[in-house]
Design a protein around this motif. Structure first.
Motif, PDB file in Angstrom:
ATOM      1  N   GLY A  17     -31.924  -7.625  23.041  1.00 34.76           N
ATOM      2  CA  GLY A  17     -32.696  -6.476  22.580  1.00 34.76           C
ATOM      3  C   GLY A  17     -32.276  -5.908  21.247  1.00 34.76           C
ATOM      4  O   GLY A  17     -32.847  -4.911  20.786  1.00 34.76           O
ATOM      5  N   THR A  18     -31.281  -6.525  20.578  1.00 34.97           N
ATOM      6  CA  THR A  18     -30.748  -5.945  19.337  1.00 34.97           C
ATOM      7  C   THR A  18     -31.610  -6.315  18.131  1.00 34.97           C
ATOM      8  O   THR A  18     -32.283  -7.339  18.113  1.00 34.97           O
ATOM      9  N   LEU A  19     -31.572  -5.466  17.114  1.00 34.08           N
ATOM     10  CA  LEU A  19     -32.210  -5.671  15.805  1.00 34.08           C
ATOM     11  C   LEU A  19     -33.745  -5.631  15.859  1.00 34.08           C
ATOM     12  O   LEU A  19     -34.403  -6.116  14.944  1.00 34.08           O
ATOM     13  N   GLY A  20     -34.303  -5.025  16.887  1.00 35.43           N
ATOM     14  CA  GLY A  20     -35.761  -4.916  16.941  1.00 35.43           C
ATOM     15  C   GLY A  20     -36.341  -4.155  15.766  1.00 35.43           C
ATOM     16  O   GLY A  20     -37.316  -4.588  15.141  1.00 35.43           O
ATOM     17  N   PHE A  21     -35.732  -3.015  15.435  1.00 32.23           N
ATOM     18  CA  PHE A  21     -36.239  -2.212  14.317  1.00 32.23           C
ATOM     19  C   PHE A  21     -36.089  -2.964  12.995  1.00 32.23           C
ATOM     20  O   PHE A  21     -36.984  -2.941  12.142  1.00 32.23           O
ATOM     21  N   GLU A  22     -34.975  -3.660  12.837  1.00 38.85           N
ATOM     22  CA  GLU A  22     -34.751  -4.433  11.606  1.00 38.85           C
ATOM     23  C   GLU A  22     -35.781  -5.560  11.484  1.00 38.85           C
ATOM     24  O   GLU A  22     -36.234  -5.870  10.377  1.00 38.85           O
ATOM     25  N   GLN A  23     -36.143  -6.158  12.597  1.00 39.06           N
ATOM     26  CA  GLN A  23     -37.199  -7.180  12.560  1.00 39.06           C
ATOM     27  C   GLN A  23     -38.517  -6.577  12.078  1.00 39.06           C
ATOM     28  O   GLN A  23     -39.205  -7.170  11.242  1.00 39.06           O
ATOM     29  N   VAL A  24     -38.871  -5.417  12.622  1.00 36.04           N
ATOM     30  CA  VAL A  24     -40.124  -4.764  12.194  1.00 36.04           C
ATOM     31  C   VAL A  24     -40.082  -4.464  10.701  1.00 36.04           C
ATOM     32  O   VAL A  24     -41.055  -4.729   9.970  1.00 36.04           O
ATOM     33  N   GLU A  25     -38.970  -3.934  10.233  1.00 38.12           N
ATOM     34  CA  GLU A  25     -38.855  -3.612   8.807  1.00 38.12           C
ATOM     35  C   GLU A  25     -39.058  -4.850   7.942  1.00 38.12           C
ATOM     36  O   GLU A  25     -39.769  -4.815   6.925  1.00 38.12           O
ATOM     37  N   LEU A  26     -38.448  -5.959   8.344  1.00 39.13           N
ATOM     38  CA  LEU A  26     -38.558  -7.187   7.564  1.00 39.13           C
ATOM     39  C   LEU A  26     -39.988  -7.732   7.591  1.00 39.13           C
ATOM     40  O   LEU A  26     -40.539  -8.108   6.547  1.00 39.13           O
ATOM     41  N   LEU A  27     -40.584  -7.786   8.760  1.00 39.59           N
ATOM     42  CA  LEU A  27     -41.933  -8.343   8.886  1.00 39.59           C
ATOM     43  C   LEU A  27     -42.957  -7.500   8.118  1.00 39.59           C
ATOM     44  O   LEU A  27     -43.805  -8.038   7.396  1.00 39.59           O
ATOM     45  N   THR A  28     -42.881  -6.192   8.263  1.00 43.54           N
ATOM     46  CA  THR A  28     -43.861  -5.342   7.587  1.00 43.54           C
ATOM     47  C   THR A  28     -43.636  -5.311   6.078  1.00 43.54           C
ATOM     48  O   THR A  28     -44.593  -5.201   5.307  1.00 43.54           O
ATOM     49  N   SER A  29     -42.385  -5.451   5.648  1.00 43.56           N
ATOM     50  CA  SER A  29     -42.123  -5.447   4.201  1.00 43.56           C
ATOM     51  C   SER A  29     -42.704  -6.681   3.518  1.00 43.56           C
ATOM     52  O   SER A  29     -42.853  -6.695   2.297  1.00 43.56           O
ATOM     53  N   HIS A  30     -43.038  -7.703   4.314  1.00 47.21           N
ATOM     54  CA  HIS A  30     -43.675  -8.905   3.767  1.00 47.21           C
ATOM     55  C   HIS A  30     -45.154  -8.976   4.145  1.00 47.21           C
ATOM     56  O   HIS A  30     -45.758 -10.056   4.158  1.00 47.21           O
ATOM     57  N   GLY A  31     -45.721  -7.803   4.446  1.00 46.76           N
ATOM     58  CA  GLY A  31     -47.171  -7.691   4.534  1.00 46.76           C
ATOM     59  C   GLY A  31     -47.792  -7.864   5.900  1.00 46.76           C
ATOM     60  O   GLY A  31     -49.016  -7.848   6.031  1.00 46.76           O
ATOM     61  N   LEU A  32     -46.977  -8.030   6.949  1.00 43.74           N
ATOM     62  CA  LEU A  32     -47.555  -8.229   8.277  1.00 43.74           C
ATOM     63  C   LEU A  32     -47.869  -6.867   8.909  1.00 43.74           C
ATOM     64  O   LEU A  32     -46.976  -6.036   9.060  1.00 43.74           O
TER      65      LEU A  32
END
Length: 302
Positions: free
Chosen positions: A170-185
């Motif tokens: 369950g770790t790094l969920g927020f960091e995943q969202v930040e990365l994905l959205t910062s690349h336009g998803l």
């Protein structure tokens, strides 16, 4: 529309969905455990038929290349069982990424995922309906995993496919969202996995507050975390108004998880967990959201 191994269907045809499962998988190259090999096709069919009897009508199968993906088998199983099966493009995480892709950058990952999404998988003509499960390590996003997630974001933006992730415990969920959205998803194309394994409620709430979907997808795995705690979190998230972002599944990956071998089987959410939600006061309307309406929205191609 939702892309299944037998073609596109309308969202309203999807029905009760297990959103994060494995039917045909082989993790033994890394795990060195024969229990992590699911290769008994007749057994898979029997388990699917039991899932159907419990009320299940669709399953998102997130075994990708490097984990034992077999899309021809999934097509046969869907035809015989009547269960809609969604297959995937993607790679899992280090060290499960196939050797041929172990040095790729984000653009190379994206090109591969886009090609499979548009042309089909391994010459079969079978199209994926999701990019995933793409993941990160425990409390760590390794360089190859960062490139993988960026590639998934680029491909998701290009194809309209949802991206479903693996978070280790369950770790790094927020960091995943930040990365994905910062690349336009867009957030409506993002499903963050295994959030029921994170006991830090504030971290899970931070993920929910971004607007993405989250998976409570290791239900029944009480060796990781008791289901009582999963229910407590769900009750709180419902109270806070996040019920339209939550998806349920069990993430079965082992022979010992099958009913055939004494395990709970793919219907365990329907057979065991849903009655406990009802007993805890969760309404039929919200359970319908979790099992039917939320999956149909999450897996509709944008």
């Amino acid at each position: 529309m939702i892309q299944t191994v037998l073609g596109k269907i309308k969202p309203e045809e999807f029905g009760v969905c297990a959103v994060h499962e494995h039917l045909s998988i082989d993790l033994s190259r890394i795990k060195k455990d024969p229990d992590t090999i699911l290769d008994d096709e007749e057994g898979m069919l029997a388990e699917l038929e039991d899932f159907y009897r419990q009320g299940g009508r669709s399953m998102v199968e997130v075994t990708n290349d490097g984990m034992g993906r077999d899309v021809k088998r999934l097509k046969r199983l869907s035809e015989k069982s009547g269960v809609h099966i969604v297959t995937c493009t993607g790679f899992y995480k280090d060290p499960f990424i196939p050797d041929y892709a172990s040095g790729w950058n984000s653009e190379e990952f994206a090109r591969h995922f886009i090609r499979e999404a548009k042309e089909g998988i391994d010459g079969t003509g079978i199209l994926p309906g999701v990019i995933g499960e793409v993941g990160t390590s425990k409390d760590e996003m390794k360089p190859i995993e960062k490139e993988l997630l960026i590639g998934a974001a680029i491909a998701g933006k290009e194809t309209g496919l949802p991206v479903t992730t693996h978070t280790t415990l369950g770790t790094l969920g927020f960091e995943q969202v930040e990365l994905l959205t910062s690349h336009g998803l867009p957030v409506e194309q993002i499903i963050i996995g295994h959030q029921d394994l994170n006991p830090n409620k504030d971290e899970v709430l931070a993920v929910l507050e971004t607007g993405v979907f989250i998976d409570f997808d290791t239900i029944g795995k009480n060796n990781y975390r008791p289901d009582e705690e999963r229910i407590d979190f769900l009750l709180d998230f419902i109270e806070r108004g996040f019920e339209k972002q939550i998806l349920l599944s069990a993430d079965l990956t082992r022979k010992s998880h099958w009913k055939k071998h004494g395990g709970p089987g793919y219907g365990l959410v329907l057979e065991n967990f849903v009655p406990r939600l009802k007993a805890a006061g969760v309404s039929e309307e919200i359970i319908h959201l979790f099992l039917v309406l939320n999956p149909s929205r999450a897996f509709t191609i944008k």
